[in-house]
Design an enzyme around this catalytic site. Sequence first.
Site, short mmCIF file in Angstrom:
data_model
loop_
_atom_site.label_atom_id
_atom_site.label_comp_id
_atom_site.label_asym_id
_atom_site.label_seq_id
_atom_site.Cartn_x
_atom_site.Cartn_y
_atom_site.Cartn_z
N SER A 49 0.79 -1.32 -0.04
CA SER A 49 -0.17 0.10 0.15
C SER A 49 0.84 1.07 0.03
O SER A 49 2.20 1.14 0.35
CB SER A 49 -0.88 0.14 1.42
OG SER A 49 -1.52 1.26 1.24
N TYR A 52 -2.01 -0.80 10.33
CA TYR A 52 -1.82 -0.96 8.85
C TYR A 52 -0.53 -0.43 8.25
O TYR A 52 -0.13 -1.50 7.56
CB TYR A 52 -3.42 -0.52 8.23
CG TYR A 52 -3.49 -0.71 6.95
CD1 TYR A 52 -4.08 -1.98 6.66
CD2 TYR A 52 -3.25 0.12 5.89
CE1 TYR A 52 -4.36 -2.25 5.06
CE2 TYR A 52 -3.43 -0.02 4.62
CZ TYR A 52 -3.85 -1.24 4.37
OH TYR A 52 -4.24 -1.54 2.71
P1 NAP Z 1 -11.60 -6.14 0.07
O1 NAP Z 1 -12.29 -6.00 -0.89
O2 NAP Z 1 -11.87 -6.04 1.58
O3 NAP Z 1 -11.23 -7.78 0.09
C1 NAP Z 1 -10.16 -8.33 1.00
C2 NAP Z 1 -10.02 -9.75 0.66
O4 NAP Z 1 -9.29 -10.29 1.70
C3 NAP Z 1 -11.44 -10.57 0.65
O5 NAP Z 1 -11.41 -11.79 -0.13
C4 NAP Z 1 -11.42 -11.26 2.08
O6 NAP Z 1 -12.31 -12.44 2.22
C5 NAP Z 1 -9.96 -11.75 2.25
N1 NAP Z 1 -9.51 -11.70 3.51
C6 NAP Z 1 -9.77 -10.66 4.63
N2 NAP Z 1 -9.16 -11.26 5.90
C7 NAP Z 1 -8.57 -12.51 5.47
C8 NAP Z 1 -7.98 -13.43 6.21
N3 NAP Z 1 -7.69 -13.44 7.78
N4 NAP Z 1 -7.30 -14.55 5.70
C9 NAP Z 1 -7.95 -14.74 4.19
N5 NAP Z 1 -8.33 -14.03 3.44
C10 NAP Z 1 -8.82 -12.68 3.99
O7 NAP Z 1 -10.25 -5.46 -0.05
P2 NAP Z 1 -9.25 -4.85 -1.13
O8 NAP Z 1 -9.34 -3.40 -1.30
O9 NAP Z 1 -9.54 -5.67 -2.38
O10 NAP Z 1 -7.68 -5.16 -0.52
C11 NAP Z 1 -7.02 -6.28 -1.23
C12 NAP Z 1 -5.42 -5.84 -0.76
O11 NAP Z 1 -5.09 -4.69 -1.41
C13 NAP Z 1 -5.31 -5.85 0.79
O12 NAP Z 1 -4.03 -6.30 1.21
C14 NAP Z 1 -5.19 -4.38 1.07
O13 NAP Z 1 -4.58 -4.00 2.30
C15 NAP Z 1 -4.61 -3.87 -0.19
N6 NAP Z 1 -5.02 -2.32 -0.51
C16 NAP Z 1 -6.17 -2.25 -0.89
C17 NAP Z 1 -6.36 -0.66 -0.97
C18 NAP Z 1 -7.57 -0.04 -1.66
O14 NAP Z 1 -7.77 1.33 -1.79
N7 NAP Z 1 -8.62 -0.93 -1.69
C19 NAP Z 1 -5.16 0.06 -1.20
C20 NAP Z 1 -3.97 -0.15 -0.82
C21 NAP Z 1 -3.69 -1.44 -0.61
P3 NAP Z 1 -13.04 -12.80 3.46
O15 NAP Z 1 -13.59 -11.60 4.03
O16 NAP Z 1 -13.81 -13.67 3.13
O17 NAP Z 1 -11.83 -13.21 4.47
#
Ligand code: NAP
Length: 258
Positions: free
Chosen positions: A151, A166
């Site tokens: 991130s 985070y």
């Molecule tokens: P999201 O839509 O909330 O998806 C998160 C995914 O992680 C879901 O499939 C969730 O499934 C899974 N997950 C959560 N806790 C888990 C656990 N303990 N074990 C296994 N799976 C787990 O979030 P996203 O925005 O796509 O984020 C994906 C990645 O990108 C993350 O690492 C996040 O920090 C990073 N990121 C996101 C952004 C942004 O703006 N969206 C920016 C920078 C970085 P379940 O809930 O079923 O477990």
Amino acid sequence: MNGRFTDLCALKNCNAIVTGGSRGIGRAAALSLASLGANVVITSSQSDLEAKEVAKEIEALGVKSATFLCDVSEPSSVRDMFYQVKRQWGSIDILVNNAGIAEVTRAEDMTLEQWKRVIDVNLTGTFLCCQAAGREMIEQGKGGSIINVGSICASIAVKPDHHCHYDAAKGGVVMLTKTLAAEWAKHNIRVNVVSPGYVKTKMTESEQHRPIWSELTALGRMGEPEEIGSMIAFLATKHAGFMTGSNIVIDGGYTTIK
Ligand code: NAP
């Protein structure tokens, strides 16, 4: 290296695991990998129905898919998932460590449980999956590619949020990536990290914050999950064969200066 840059079979016969592939950035990465010919395992800790829908979309692209429930912060859950994938599919060539959680809490109010949960999922979970995949890839002896999702919060304290746990976890993911890249280069295992800015997913669904994040982004909008997923898939291909230990920032020109 032979082949056109847009080789649509770049990952044919490769087996990939995408943690947290049931939605958001993980889903987009899984579909990008599948569109280049990879078979893709989707994991999530709860949302198996959503994961199964993604698996159907992947199979419609003409490759194999499977889903597993796996909490990346639980060593036994990670061990079991890797064992099952290896047993059913024979090899593991690509790992995308995408699973992550975020929550907003001021440092002065944060409990130790909150701190530990975010570190456990985002940093320890990434390490556990890297370790399990690295062991398999070393034993297989044909290299591999690991892509971690970091991130911009690894290197800047973003406004208007407060989530020091985070940010610390994502900072750890960047350094974990660089160290593993150095350790495993001799096995031709490449390890890179993609660091997104603000992307439209469930994690960032706050209607109150979206306009602020868009305004702080030079392009004036949040990113689409596909704009991150395509870079993740690129890093898995031989076109990125000279890239390891790299931190690829994709943030639409995010700035804290206004
Ligand atoms: P999201 O839509 O909330 O998806 C998160 C995914 O992680 C879901 O499939 C969730 O499934 C899974 N997950 C959560 N806790 C888990 C656990 N303990 N074990 C296994 N799976 C787990 O979030 P996203 O925005 O796509 O984020 C994906 C990645 O990108 C993350 O690492 C996040 O920090 C990073 N990121 C996101 C952004 C942004 O703006 N969206 C920016 C920078 C970085 P379940 O809930 O079923 O477990």
